[in-house]
Design a protein around this motif. Structure first.
Motif: not given
Length: 157
Positions: A129-157
């Motif tokens: 359950v602890a790993a599940q919570k950690e994974l959920a937080n990691m996925m949310l943070e990664d999705a937030r960063k990807m959303d920012e990249m899409f909004k800014g028109g930035a290219k992945a490196k």
């Protein structure tokens, strides 16, 4: 890839007993273990969907890289491997979800309540359950960063 499948399955099964907010040995008979597992089936199904999209992206991305470039060859190899692994995980996760869904029809069998409360078993549940919570937080943070990249028109490196 097998390790990733084991991690996914462990996270899904670890959350089953805590879904009723009770220790595994105190879940009662109002919901069967099979029904609880079936209620978790949408998670591997959604994970499979996510893996399929990322696999398809990796396949397409690999085709955009300059094959003549030395580092391009390394990136193509990486993207090709990621595509293969993601698509295999997608297939496995979707099959797992289908199997889990069938749990809804399994009647509630007798359980050894003492064995269910084994400290080592409970520790696995808590760590899962602890790993599940950690994974959920990691996925949310990664999705937030990807959303920012899409909004800014930035290219992945």
């Amino acid at each position: 890839m097998i390790r990733a499948q084991i991690v996914c399955m462990s996270l899904l099964f670890a959350s089953a007993a805590v879904a009723a907010d009770k220790p595994a040995g105190e879940m009662g008979t109002d919901i069967t273990c099979g029904q609880m597992i079936a209620s978790k089936a949408p998670m591997p199904a959604k994970m499979g969907e996510m893996m399929e999209h990322f696999g398809m992206y990796a396949q397409g991305h690999a085709k955009t890289v300059d094959k003549k470039d030395k580092t391009g060859k390394a990136e193509i190899a990486l993207m090709t491997r990621m595509a293969k692994d993601h698509l295999a995980l997608a297939k496995s996760l979707k099959a797992m979800a289908a199997a889990m869904e069938k749990g809804k029809d399994i009647p509630h069998p007798a359980h050894d309540e003492k064995a269910m409360m084994d400290p080592a078993l409970m520790e696995h549940m808590k760590m899962g359950v602890a790993a599940q919570k950690e994974l959920a937080n990691m996925m949310l943070e990664d999705a937030r960063k990807m959303d920012e990249m899409f909004k800014g028109g930035a290219k992945a490196k």
